[in-house]
Design a protein around this motif. Structure first.
Motif, PDB file in Angstrom:
ATOM      1  N   ALA A  36       0.831  -1.204   0.000  1.00 46.67           N
ATOM      2  CA  ALA A  36       0.000   0.000   0.000  1.00 46.67           C
ATOM      3  C   ALA A  36       0.866   1.254   0.000  1.00 46.67           C
ATOM      4  CB  ALA A  36      -0.929  -0.001   1.213  1.00 46.67           C
ATOM      5  N   MET A  37       0.360   2.283  -0.593  1.00 41.55           N
ATOM      6  CA  MET A  37       1.035   3.583  -0.640  1.00 41.55           C
ATOM      7  C   MET A  37       1.293   4.093   0.772  1.00 41.55           C
ATOM      8  SD  MET A  37      -0.815   7.048  -1.967  1.00 41.55           S
ATOM      9  CE  MET A  37      -0.256   8.670  -1.466  1.00 41.55           C
ATOM     10  N   GLY A  38       2.506   4.603   0.999  1.00 41.11           N
ATOM     11  CA  GLY A  38       2.834   5.216   2.278  1.00 41.11           C
ATOM     12  C   GLY A  38       3.400   4.229   3.282  1.00 41.11           C
ATOM     13  N   HIS A  39       3.657   4.762   4.487  1.00 42.97           N
ATOM     14  CA  HIS A  39       4.208   3.931   5.560  1.00 42.97           C
ATOM     15  C   HIS A  39       3.683   4.453   6.893  1.00 42.97           C
ATOM     16  CE1 HIS A  39       7.184   1.016   7.061  1.00 42.97           C
ATOM     17  NE2 HIS A  39       7.287   1.840   8.098  1.00 42.97           N
ATOM     18  N   ASP A  40       2.358   4.342   7.056  1.00 48.92           N
ATOM     19  CA  ASP A  40       1.728   4.849   8.267  1.00 48.92           C
ATOM     20  C   ASP A  40       0.505   3.989   8.572  1.00 48.92           C
ATOM     21  OD1 ASP A  40      -0.098   5.616   6.306  1.00 48.92           O
ATOM     22  OD2 ASP A  40       0.377   7.747   6.440  1.00 48.92           O
ATOM     23  N   THR A  41      -0.276   4.416   9.566  1.00 49.16           N
ATOM     24  CA  THR A  41      -1.450   3.634   9.960  1.00 49.16           C
ATOM     25  C   THR A  41      -2.465   3.540   8.834  1.00 49.16           C
ATOM     26  OG1 THR A  41      -1.117   4.310  12.254  1.00 49.16           O
ATOM     27  CG2 THR A  41      -3.272   3.419  11.679  1.00 49.16           C
ATOM     28  N   THR A  42      -2.627   4.614   8.079  1.00 48.11           N
ATOM     29  CA  THR A  42      -3.565   4.584   6.956  1.00 48.11           C
ATOM     30  C   THR A  42      -3.128   3.571   5.904  1.00 48.11           C
ATOM     31  OG1 THR A  42      -4.090   6.917   7.322  1.00 48.11           O
ATOM     32  CG2 THR A  42      -4.743   5.971   5.216  1.00 48.11           C
ATOM     33  N   SER A  43      -1.829   3.434   5.718  1.00 51.99           N
ATOM     34  CA  SER A  43      -1.328   2.420   4.787  1.00 51.99           C
ATOM     35  C   SER A  43      -1.721   1.026   5.255  1.00 51.99           C
ATOM     36  CB  SER A  43       0.199   2.510   4.682  1.00 51.99           C
ATOM     37  OG  SER A  43       0.602   3.778   4.247  1.00 51.99           O
ATOM     38  N   GLY A  44      -1.597   0.800   6.575  1.00 47.97           N
ATOM     39  CA  GLY A  44      -2.004  -0.487   7.116  1.00 47.97           C
ATOM     40  C   GLY A  44      -3.481  -0.743   6.914  1.00 47.97           C
ATOM     41  N   LEU A  45      -4.306   0.285   7.097  1.00 47.77           N
ATOM     42  CA  LEU A  45      -5.744   0.132   6.867  1.00 47.77           C
ATOM     43  C   LEU A  45      -6.028  -0.203   5.413  1.00 47.77           C
ATOM     44  CD1 LEU A  45      -7.059   3.161   8.966  1.00 47.77           C
ATOM     45  CD2 LEU A  45      -7.551   0.747   9.421  1.00 47.77           C
ATOM     46  N   THR A  46      -5.311   0.451   4.498  1.00 46.74           N
ATOM     47  CA  THR A  46      -5.534   0.220   3.073  1.00 46.74           C
ATOM     48  C   THR A  46      -5.180  -1.209   2.680  1.00 46.74           C
ATOM     49  OG1 THR A  46      -5.042   2.549   2.615  1.00 46.74           O
ATOM     50  CG2 THR A  46      -4.977   1.028   0.755  1.00 46.74           C
ATOM     51  N   SER A  47      -4.022  -1.680   3.122  1.00 41.31           N
ATOM     52  CA  SER A  47      -3.636  -3.050   2.768  1.00 41.31           C
ATOM     53  C   SER A  47      -4.532  -4.074   3.451  1.00 41.31           C
ATOM     54  CB  SER A  47      -2.170  -3.301   3.123  1.00 41.31           C
ATOM     55  OG  SER A  47      -1.941  -3.134   4.505  1.00 41.31           O
ATOM     56  N   SER A  48      -5.004  -3.768   4.663  1.00 37.94           N
ATOM     57  CA  SER A  48      -5.932  -4.679   5.339  1.00 37.94           C
ATOM     58  C   SER A  48      -7.250  -4.766   4.577  1.00 37.94           C
ATOM     59  CB  SER A  48      -6.182  -4.210   6.773  1.00 37.94           C
ATOM     60  OG  SER A  48      -4.990  -4.259   7.537  1.00 37.94           O
ATOM     61  N   LEU A  49      -7.739  -3.640   4.061  1.00 43.36           N
ATOM     62  CA  LEU A  49      -8.944  -3.654   3.225  1.00 43.36           C
ATOM     63  C   LEU A  49      -8.720  -4.496   1.972  1.00 43.36           C
ATOM     64  CD1 LEU A  49     -10.205   0.053   3.317  1.00 43.36           C
ATOM     65  CD2 LEU A  49     -11.491  -1.964   4.038  1.00 43.36           C
ATOM     66  N   ALA A  50      -7.547  -4.340   1.365  1.00 43.59           N
ATOM     67  CA  ALA A  50      -7.255  -5.087   0.141  1.00 43.59           C
ATOM     68  C   ALA A  50      -7.264  -6.586   0.403  1.00 43.59           C
ATOM     69  CB  ALA A  50      -5.916  -4.646  -0.429  1.00 43.59           C
ATOM     70  N   VAL A  51      -6.651  -7.022   1.509  1.00 43.33           N
ATOM     71  CA  VAL A  51      -6.617  -8.454   1.823  1.00 43.33           C
ATOM     72  C   VAL A  51      -8.015  -8.966   2.150  1.00 43.33           C
ATOM     73  CG1 VAL A  51      -5.808 -10.149   3.504  1.00 43.33           C
ATOM     74  CG2 VAL A  51      -4.214  -8.490   2.546  1.00 43.33           C
ATOM     75  N   ALA A  52      -8.790  -8.176   2.892  1.00 44.84           N
ATOM     76  CA  ALA A  52     -10.159  -8.593   3.216  1.00 44.84           C
ATOM     77  C   ALA A  52     -10.989  -8.765   1.943  1.00 44.84           C
ATOM     78  CB  ALA A  52     -10.812  -7.580   4.151  1.00 44.84           C
ATOM     79  N   ALA A  53     -10.835  -7.845   1.000  1.00 42.78           N
ATOM     80  CA  ALA A  53     -11.557  -7.961  -0.267  1.00 42.78           C
ATOM     81  C   ALA A  53     -11.039  -9.147  -1.085  1.00 42.78           C
ATOM     82  CB  ALA A  53     -11.421  -6.671  -1.057  1.00 42.78           C
ATOM     83  N   PHE A  54      -9.738  -9.361  -1.064  1.00 41.61           N
ATOM     84  CA  PHE A  54      -9.135 -10.516  -1.736  1.00 41.61           C
ATOM     85  C   PHE A  54      -9.785 -11.805  -1.241  1.00 41.61           C
ATOM     86  CE2 PHE A  54      -5.122 -13.315  -1.863  1.00 41.61           C
ATOM     87  CZ  PHE A  54      -5.307 -13.673  -3.193  1.00 41.61           C
ATOM     88  N   ARG A  55      -9.937 -11.915   0.070  1.00 45.10           N
ATOM     89  CA  ARG A  55     -10.545 -13.111   0.645  1.00 45.10           C
ATOM     90  C   ARG A  55     -12.034 -13.200   0.303  1.00 45.10           C
ATOM     91  NH1 ARG A  55      -7.598 -12.728   6.650  1.00 45.10           N
ATOM     92  NH2 ARG A  55      -5.518 -13.309   5.904  1.00 45.10           N
ATOM     93  N   LYS A  56     -12.723 -12.078   0.397  1.00 39.90           N
ATOM     94  CA  LYS A  56     -14.173 -12.082   0.141  1.00 39.90           C
ATOM     95  C   LYS A  56     -14.486 -12.590  -1.261  1.00 39.90           C
ATOM     96  CE  LYS A  56     -17.845  -8.753  -0.953  1.00 39.90           C
ATOM     97  NZ  LYS A  56     -19.010  -9.493  -0.435  1.00 39.90           N
ATOM     98  N   TYR A  57     -13.818 -12.048  -2.261  1.00 40.80           N
ATOM     99  CA  TYR A  57     -14.197 -12.375  -3.634  1.00 40.80           C
ATOM    100  C   TYR A  57     -13.686 -13.748  -4.065  1.00 40.80           C
ATOM    101  CZ  TYR A  57     -16.076  -7.715  -3.950  1.00 40.80           C
ATOM    102  OH  TYR A  57     -16.834  -6.597  -3.734  1.00 40.80           O
ATOM    103  N   ARG A  58     -12.522 -14.160  -3.581  1.00 38.66           N
ATOM    104  CA  ARG A  58     -12.082 -15.505  -3.961  1.00 38.66           C
ATOM    105  C   ARG A  58     -12.954 -16.562  -3.291  1.00 38.66           C
ATOM    106  NH1 ARG A  58      -7.109 -14.954  -0.213  1.00 38.66           N
ATOM    107  NH2 ARG A  58      -7.556 -16.501   1.416  1.00 38.66           N
ATOM    108  N   LEU A  59     -13.462 -16.282  -2.070  1.00 37.54           N
ATOM    109  CA  LEU A  59     -14.372 -17.227  -1.422  1.00 37.54           C
ATOM    110  C   LEU A  59     -15.700 -17.331  -2.176  1.00 37.54           C
ATOM    111  CD1 LEU A  59     -13.734 -16.438   2.348  1.00 37.54           C
ATOM    112  CD2 LEU A  59     -13.232 -18.579   1.161  1.00 37.54           C
ATOM    113  N   GLN A  60     -16.032 -16.318  -2.941  1.00 34.55           N
ATOM    114  CA  GLN A  60     -17.229 -16.367  -3.773  1.00 34.55           C
ATOM    115  C   GLN A  60     -16.980 -17.095  -5.081  1.00 34.55           C
ATOM    116  OE1 GLN A  60     -18.413 -12.267  -4.217  1.00 34.55           O
ATOM    117  NE2 GLN A  60     -19.308 -12.147  -2.153  1.00 34.55           N
ATOM    118  N   GLY A  61     -15.739 -17.554  -5.291  1.00 34.93           N
ATOM    119  CA  GLY A  61     -15.412 -18.298  -6.502  1.00 34.93           C
ATOM    120  C   GLY A  61     -14.974 -17.444  -7.668  1.00 34.93           C
TER     121      GLY A  61
END
Length: 401
Positions: free
Chosen positions: A204-229
């Motif tokens: 994720a862009m940057g190196h702060d708490t917001t960056s962590g939130l952004t990458s966490s959102l990306a991983v959560a979405a990665f899991r959500k959509y792959r679990l949907q097939g």
């Protein structure tokens, strides 16, 4: 021993584990049991103490480099330590959750007692399962495996990560991240679904708490959509939509998303503005997986990547990484570099090191190159495919020859 330890573990806290393990082990000839767990950066092993455990005289901390306990941890094999005149010896074993290294356990046994050695291995396996089940809810354990203060972003990342190492008969997956206590936007994820491994690396862009939130959102979405097939292109669009909806600041994530068919060895992948993965085969860098990239996820620019494939051969290693791995600079501003990175992996493979130990040494090497401190996150994921009948090879890859 195992039956009684399992029965007691249901209502056991982490603090009660050392005393319970020592008590039940003594009944089958395993004496003076002590448990050590590795810190997050895998520099030291720390003594797990608690109720009913006698820590008198035991070292509270043991270095992984240059010690007998560290050798058991590094090589993932039992090691005989100090021997005594009465025919007994100290016996060190790795504590493993599957292929994930947790620490090392020591017991005193008779040197010539094969049954005791077997029982010690069973005990180490049971201790691993209890630590894994109790650890996420134990602040005592979390404090023990840390040697520094952790940022809020790093707290999020570590809590969301899958195990750093996974293995079955066909594949070994291992990963490493730094700076462990100050992670910003780097992360990774993987999971198995039948005969398919889904995996990805994110920056994720940057190196702060917001960056962590952004990458966490990306991983959560990665899991959500792959679990949907969904396939990789649909997963990418799903991550894009989630980031656009939730992050009004326009933060973005570069990523490589990939699927590996464990039967055929066909690797499918797409890049979203991220460094291209590397394939190592037979001790050589055989190809860089260049593929027409899309724009980083969350930019809203709508340029989708090509979906590419690569036929792997049994024994191939695939390296996914973030730019912090290759862009780490020494005091003279010289980058660690892609060639040095790949060459390090190849040389450690030639040395017979397992994937987790290779990455542990890689991260320490990068830290040393950068005078012990990284200005950017550095993440690497190493996947080894051993073929459909590669069970023996996969097991051997977890041990140092």
């Amino acid at each position: 021993m195992l039956r009684e330890l399992v029965a007691e573990s249901h209502l056991m806290s982490m603090e009660q584990l050392p005393g319970a393990a020592a008590r039940h082990a003594a009944g089958v000839g395993l004496h003076d049991v002590v448990i050590y767990v590795a810190d997050l950066q895998q520099n030291v092993l720390r003594l797990l103490t608690g109720e009913g455990a006698d820590a008198g005289g035991e070292a509270p901390e043991i270095k992984i480099e240059g010690t007998i306990a560290g050798r058991a941890y590094q090589t993932v094999t039992p090691v005989v330590g100090q021997t005594f005149d009465d025919g007994t010896c100290q016996y060190w074993l790795p504590i493993l959750d599957g292929a994930e290294r947790i620490g090392a356990i020591r017991t005193t046994i008779r040197r010539d007692d094969r049954a005791c050695r077997d029982d010690a291995e069973y005990l180490a396996g049971m201790v691993a399962l209890i630590i894994v089940s109790k650890g996420p809810y134990s602040d005592s354990y979390s404090r023990l495996v840390r040697t520094g203060d952790m940022t809020v972003s790093a707290e999020m990342q570590w809590r969301l990560l899958p195990p750093l190492t996974f293995a079955n008969d066909q594949v070994v997956i291992s990963a490493a991240l730094e700076p462990a206590y100050n992670l910003g936007g780097d992360t990774f994820d993987y999971a198995l679904a039948g005969e398919t491994v889904h995996f990805g690396v994110f920056d994720a862009m940057g190196h702060d708490t917001t960056s962590g939130l952004t990458s966490s959102l990306a991983v959560a979405a990665f899991r959500k959509y792959r679990l949907q097939g969904a396939g990789i292109p649909e997963v990418g669009r799903g991550i894009e939509d989630v980031l656009a909806e939730q992050d009004a600041e326009g933060r973005f994530v570069t990523a490589v998303l990939a699927d590996l068919d464990l039967r055929s060895g066909v690797l499918s992948y797409a890049s979203y503005g991220h460094p291209a993965p590397v394939v190592i085969r037979g001790g050589r860098w055989v190809t860089t997986l260049e593929c027409r990239p899309g724009t980083p996820l969350g930019t809203g620019l709508g340029v989708e990547p090509a979906l590419c494939t690569e036929q792997l051969e049994p024994g191939d290693r695939v390296l996914l990484y973030t730019d912090g791995i290759v862009e780490a600079r020494d005091p003279d501003k010289q980058e660690f570099g892609l060639h040095r990175f790949v060459d390090f992996i190849i040389k450690r493979e030639a040395d017979g090191l397992a994937a987790p130990e290779t990455l542990r040494r890689l991260i320490h090497g990068i830290l040393a190159h950068h005078s012990g401190r990284l200005d950017d996150d550095a993440t690497v994921l190493l996947l080894e495919w051993h073929g459909w009948t590669g069970g023996k090879a996969a097991r051997q890859a977890l041990r140092q020859t």
